[in-house]
Design a protein around this motif. Structure first.
Motif, short mmCIF file in Angstrom:
data_model
loop_
_atom_site.label_atom_id
_atom_site.label_comp_id
_atom_site.label_asym_id
_atom_site.label_seq_id
_atom_site.Cartn_x
_atom_site.Cartn_y
_atom_site.Cartn_z
N ILE A 222 3.75 15.25 26.11
CA ILE A 222 4.45 16.37 25.33
C ILE A 222 4.31 17.54 26.30
O ILE A 222 3.48 17.62 26.97
N HIS A 223 5.68 18.04 26.55
CA HIS A 223 5.68 19.31 27.36
C HIS A 223 5.81 20.43 26.58
O HIS A 223 7.02 20.34 25.68
N LEU B 137 -3.04 17.52 30.92
CA LEU B 137 -2.82 17.06 32.16
C LEU B 137 -2.73 18.17 33.11
O LEU B 137 -1.91 19.38 33.27
N SER B 138 -3.83 18.28 33.99
CA SER B 138 -4.18 19.24 34.88
C SER B 138 -2.91 19.42 35.93
O SER B 138 -2.68 20.35 36.44
N ASN B 139 -2.64 18.11 36.44
CA ASN B 139 -1.59 17.83 37.55
C ASN B 139 -0.51 17.16 36.98
O ASN B 139 -0.75 16.26 36.61
N GLU B 140 0.81 18.16 36.99
CA GLU B 140 2.00 17.40 36.40
C GLU B 140 2.45 16.33 37.39
O GLU B 140 2.29 16.55 38.72
N TYR C 274 11.77 20.69 32.14
CA TYR C 274 10.34 20.33 31.40
C TYR C 274 9.06 20.04 32.12
O TYR C 274 8.00 20.25 31.90
N TRP C 275 9.54 19.47 33.48
CA TRP C 275 8.48 18.91 34.33
C TRP C 275 7.35 20.26 34.89
O TRP C 275 6.55 20.03 35.62
N GLU C 276 8.18 21.35 34.83
CA GLU C 276 7.46 22.80 35.20
C GLU C 276 6.70 23.22 34.06
O GLU C 276 6.12 24.31 34.17
N THR C 277 6.62 22.88 32.83
CA THR C 277 6.13 23.28 31.81
C THR C 277 4.67 22.47 31.57
O THR C 277 4.51 21.17 31.95
N PRO C 278 3.87 23.08 30.77
CA PRO C 278 2.38 22.17 30.67
C PRO C 278 2.63 21.04 29.91
O PRO C 278 3.33 20.96 29.07
N ALA C 279 2.06 20.02 30.36
CA ALA C 279 1.86 18.61 29.69
C ALA C 279 0.79 18.18 29.03
O ALA C 279 -0.34 18.35 29.56
#
Length: 286
Positions: free
Chosen positions: A248-249, A282-285, A264-269
Motif C-alpha cells: 500500500i502506498h 518499507l524504508s526504501n521503495e 505512487y512510487w514516490e509516496t511512502p510504501a
C-alpha cells in the motif's frame, strides 16, 4: 412431622429460586443491551473513511485465498538465454557464463533512447519485445543513484498475476538508464514452488484499516495505490519464502483537484501481511 418447619423451608426455597431467576433475567437483559450497543458502535469501512476523510484514490484489488511460496534462485539457463539474446541486435553477444552464475548482465550494443515524455512505456515496450520471458516482469519502482543522470528501474517476476517483491528491494530485472538511454540490464532467474495449502487472505478494506489501527495513516490520509502481491519475509541467500501481502502506498495528506498527485512510487510504501494484518514500513521503495 413438623409442618411449620417444612413450610418455612419451602418458603425459603421458593424465595431463593425466585431470586436466582430474577438474576438470570437481569443478566440476560444486560447482555442483550450491551450486544445491541456494541453492534451500533460498529462502523463499516465506508463510514470510517468518510468520517476521517481518508481518500482511497485507487481501485481496490480482487482477493482470494493464496498459497505461500518458496523461491529459489536458479543458475542461468545458458543455452536458451544465449540463443535468445545472440539473435537480438540490441545486445552484445552472450558467449559464456560461469556454471554457477545466477545473474546475467546484458550490455547494449548501443544505448537505447527512451521517449522523454513516457519513459516507463518505452522501457515496458523494450522489455516485452527484447528480454527473455520479458512479459513476466512487472514494474515495481525506480531508484535514483548518486549520479542524478542515472536511474535504475526495478522489475519483479509474478506468480499467477501477483508480483513477487523481494526482501530489501532485490529485483529480478534491473534496467539502468543513463541520461535517458538504456545502457545495462541485469536479469535473475528463479524457480517458484507453491505450498499445497492456501491461507485465508483478508480483504483490501481490512488491510487499509490495519494501517489505521497501527496509526500509520491518520485523518485526511490518501491511499494512492493498493496491490495484492507477494513479499519475502525470510531470505537465506539463494532461498526465500514469500507470503501474500498487500503493498500500500499512502500519505498523510489530501490533494485538491488543482494539485498534481505525485506518482505512487514516490509516496511512502507499507506492507500488510494478508494473513495476520501485521504492518511493515518499507524504508526504501523499489
Amino acid at each position: 412431622m413438623d409442618w411449620s418447619r417444612t413450610k418455612t423451608i419451602f418458603i425459603v426455597t421458593f424465595f431463593l429460586l425466585n431470586a436466582f431467576l430474577t438474576y438470570q433475567l437481569i443478566a440476560k437483559q444486560s447482555f442483550e443491551s450491551y450486544a445491541s450497543e456494541q453492534g451500533s458502535l460498529e462502523q463499516s469501512f465506508e463510514d470510517i473513511v468518510e468520517a476521517e476523510n481518508i481518500i482511497v484514490d485507487t481501485q481496490l484489488p480482487e482477493y482470494r485465498d493464496l498459497p505461500r511460496l518458496n523461491i529459489e534462485t536458479e543458475v542461468i539457463p545458458f543455452e536458451e538465454v544465449s540463443s535468445f539474446y545472440n539473435s537480438n541486435d540490441y545486445f552484445q553477444s552472450v558467449d559464456q557464463v560461469a556454471e554457477d552464475q545466477q545473474e546475467l548482465i546484458l550490455l547494449l550494443s548501443s544505448p537505447y533512447n527512451l521517449d522523454a515524455g513516457s519513459p516507463l512505456s518505452s522501457i515496458r515496450e523494450f522489455i516485452d519485445q527484447n528480454i527473455y520471458e520479458g512479459t513476466e516482469y512487472v514494474f515495481g519502482g525506480e531508484v535514483v543513484s548518486s549520479d542524478s543522470d542515472q536511474m535504475e528501474f526495478h522489475y519483479f517476476k509474478n506468480y499467477e498475476g501477483l508480483t513477487l517483491y523481494g526482501s530489501g528491494g532485490d529485483a529480478h530485472l534491473v534496467v539502468t538508464v543513463n541520461d535517458g538511454e538504456i545502457t545495462i540490464i541485469e536479469q535473475q532467474f528463479i524457480e517458484i514452488k507453491p505450498h499445497e495449502e492456501d491461507i485465508e487472505v483478508m480483504s483490501p478494506e481490512d488491510a487499509i484499516l490495519a494501517l489505521r489501527e497501527a496509526q500509520v495513516i491518520t485523518r485526511n490520509a490518501t491511499i494512492h495505490r493498493i496491490e495484492l502481491a507477494y513479499h519475502s519475509h525470510i531470505t537465506d541467500g539463494e532461498y526465500a519464502r514469500y507470503i501474500p501481502a498487500y503493498r500500500i502506498h499512502a500519505s498523510n495528506q489530501s490533494f485538491s483537484d488543482e494539485e498534481e498527485m505525485p506518482p505512487y512510487w514516490e509516496t511512502p510504501a507499507y506492507i500488510v501481511n494478508a494473513d495476520r494484518g501485521n504492518v511493515y514500513a518499507l524504508s526504501n521503495e523499489s
